[in-house]
Scaffold this motif. Structure first.
Motif, mmCIF file in Angstrom:
data_model
loop_
_atom_site.group_PDB
_atom_site.id
_atom_site.type_symbol
_atom_site.label_atom_id
_atom_site.label_comp_id
_atom_site.label_asym_id
_atom_site.label_seq_id
_atom_site.Cartn_x
_atom_site.Cartn_y
_atom_site.Cartn_z
ATOM 1 N N LYS A 120 7.170 11.773 -8.988
ATOM 2 C CA LYS A 120 5.848 11.178 -9.184
ATOM 3 C C LYS A 120 5.420 11.519 -10.602
ATOM 4 C CE LYS A 120 4.727 11.718 -4.358
ATOM 5 N NZ LYS A 120 3.872 12.338 -3.350
ATOM 6 N N ALA A 121 4.856 10.533 -11.300
ATOM 7 C CA ALA A 121 4.515 10.761 -12.706
ATOM 8 C C ALA A 121 3.306 9.947 -13.126
ATOM 9 C CB ALA A 121 5.701 10.391 -13.592
ATOM 10 N N VAL A 122 2.529 10.545 -14.002
ATOM 11 C CA VAL A 122 1.481 9.830 -14.716
ATOM 12 C C VAL A 122 1.962 9.712 -16.152
ATOM 13 C CG1 VAL A 122 -0.861 9.993 -15.666
ATOM 14 C CG2 VAL A 122 -0.461 10.490 -13.265
ATOM 15 N N LEU A 123 2.012 8.477 -16.625
ATOM 16 C CA LEU A 123 2.341 8.193 -18.018
ATOM 17 C C LEU A 123 1.087 7.656 -18.672
ATOM 18 C CD1 LEU A 123 4.385 7.637 -20.400
ATOM 19 C CD2 LEU A 123 4.606 5.340 -19.406
ATOM 20 N N PHE A 124 0.652 8.329 -19.736
ATOM 21 C CA PHE A 124 -0.473 7.769 -20.490
ATOM 22 C C PHE A 124 0.007 7.469 -21.890
ATOM 23 C CE2 PHE A 124 -0.833 12.257 -21.406
ATOM 24 C CZ PHE A 124 -1.389 12.357 -22.676
ATOM 25 N N ALA A 125 -0.517 6.379 -22.440
ATOM 26 C CA ALA A 125 -0.105 5.942 -23.770
ATOM 27 C C ALA A 125 -1.323 5.871 -24.672
ATOM 28 C CB ALA A 125 0.571 4.577 -23.699
ATOM 29 N N CYS B 61 3.307 11.669 -22.045
ATOM 30 C CA CYS B 61 2.497 11.024 -23.074
ATOM 31 C C CYS B 61 3.417 10.164 -23.932
ATOM 32 C CB CYS B 61 1.806 12.087 -23.927
ATOM 33 S SG CYS B 61 0.863 11.418 -25.314
ATOM 34 N N LEU B 62 2.985 8.947 -24.225
ATOM 35 C CA LEU B 62 3.786 8.002 -24.991
ATOM 36 C C LEU B 62 2.990 7.479 -26.176
ATOM 37 C CD1 LEU B 62 6.399 6.027 -24.884
ATOM 38 C CD2 LEU B 62 4.749 4.393 -23.964
ATOM 39 N N ALA B 63 3.651 7.370 -27.317
ATOM 40 C CA ALA B 63 3.057 6.704 -28.482
ATOM 41 C C ALA B 63 4.163 6.051 -29.287
ATOM 42 C CB ALA B 63 2.290 7.698 -29.357
ATOM 43 N N SER C 254 -8.134 5.270 -18.474
ATOM 44 C CA SER C 254 -6.855 5.937 -18.766
ATOM 45 C C SER C 254 -7.038 7.437 -18.982
ATOM 46 C CB SER C 254 -6.206 5.307 -20.005
ATOM 47 O OG SER C 254 -6.992 5.552 -21.163
ATOM 48 N N SER C 255 -8.234 7.929 -18.751
ATOM 49 C CA SER C 255 -8.505 9.349 -18.963
ATOM 50 C C SER C 255 -7.873 10.203 -17.863
ATOM 51 C CB SER C 255 -10.014 9.609 -18.994
ATOM 52 O OG SER C 255 -10.567 9.478 -17.688
ATOM 53 N N ALA C 256 -7.647 11.456 -18.175
ATOM 54 C CA ALA C 256 -7.099 12.376 -17.188
ATOM 55 C C ALA C 256 -8.034 12.518 -15.998
ATOM 56 C CB ALA C 256 -6.868 13.753 -17.839
#
Length: 158
Positions: free
Chosen positions: A34-39, A72-74, A149-151
């Motif tokens: 299970k994962a949360v990916l935020f960009a 985290c992605l950028a 998209s906030s934590a």
């Protein structure tokens, strides 16, 4: 068209710095967990550095307590992502991903044209929750917004 809830995350190779530059396949990152990916549109940019990443740093353990990985992605290079993680005191275990050429961002259909700001193509600000590589939730911000998209918002959703 952007990726939709119920779809599998596309298979793309990203970069990160672990013991040197490491190539990592999205299947290896997301399958079986299970994962949360935020960009973010860019490391070291104002909202990204003042709110977005710090929120996930602050609430990192709460996600982990729920059995959720945080990524985290950028659209930046791995050296920038490493320096940004260090400057923001990102915890061990938070995975900082460099999508330097924007391949994953394009495959998701979540690219942002920031060329008017001299930044080229970047990722839209978003967060998604995936289980075993399948998108269960997707929250894409409107231009200039920072809410869904906030934590804090993601913690309420997962």
């Amino acid at each position: 068209m952007s990726i939709q809830v119920g779809e599998r995350l596309p298979e793309v190779v990203l970069k990160r710095i672990n013991e040197g530059i490491e190539s990592v396949d999205t299947r290896a990152l997301f399958d079986g967990r299970k994962a949360v990916l935020f960009a973010v549109p860019g490391a070291f940019t104002p909202t990204c550095s003042e709110k977005h990443l710090p929120g996930f740093v602050q609430h990192f353990q709460e996600f982990r307590d729920k059995g959720i990985e945080v990524l985290c992605l950028a659209v930046n290079d791995p050296f920038v992502m490493q320096a940004w993680a260090q400057s923001q005191h990102a915890p061990d275990g938070m995975i900082m991903l460099a999508d330097g050429n924007g391949d994953f961002t394009r495959a998701l259909g979540l690219e942002l044209d920031a060329s008017a700001y001299g930044m080229g193509t970047r990722a839209k600000r978003f967060a998604l929750y995936a289980d075993d590589g399948v998108v269960k939730q997707l929250h894409v911000e409107e231009p200039g917004e920072y809410r869904v998209s906030s934590a804090e918002y993601m913690l309420q959703q997962v």
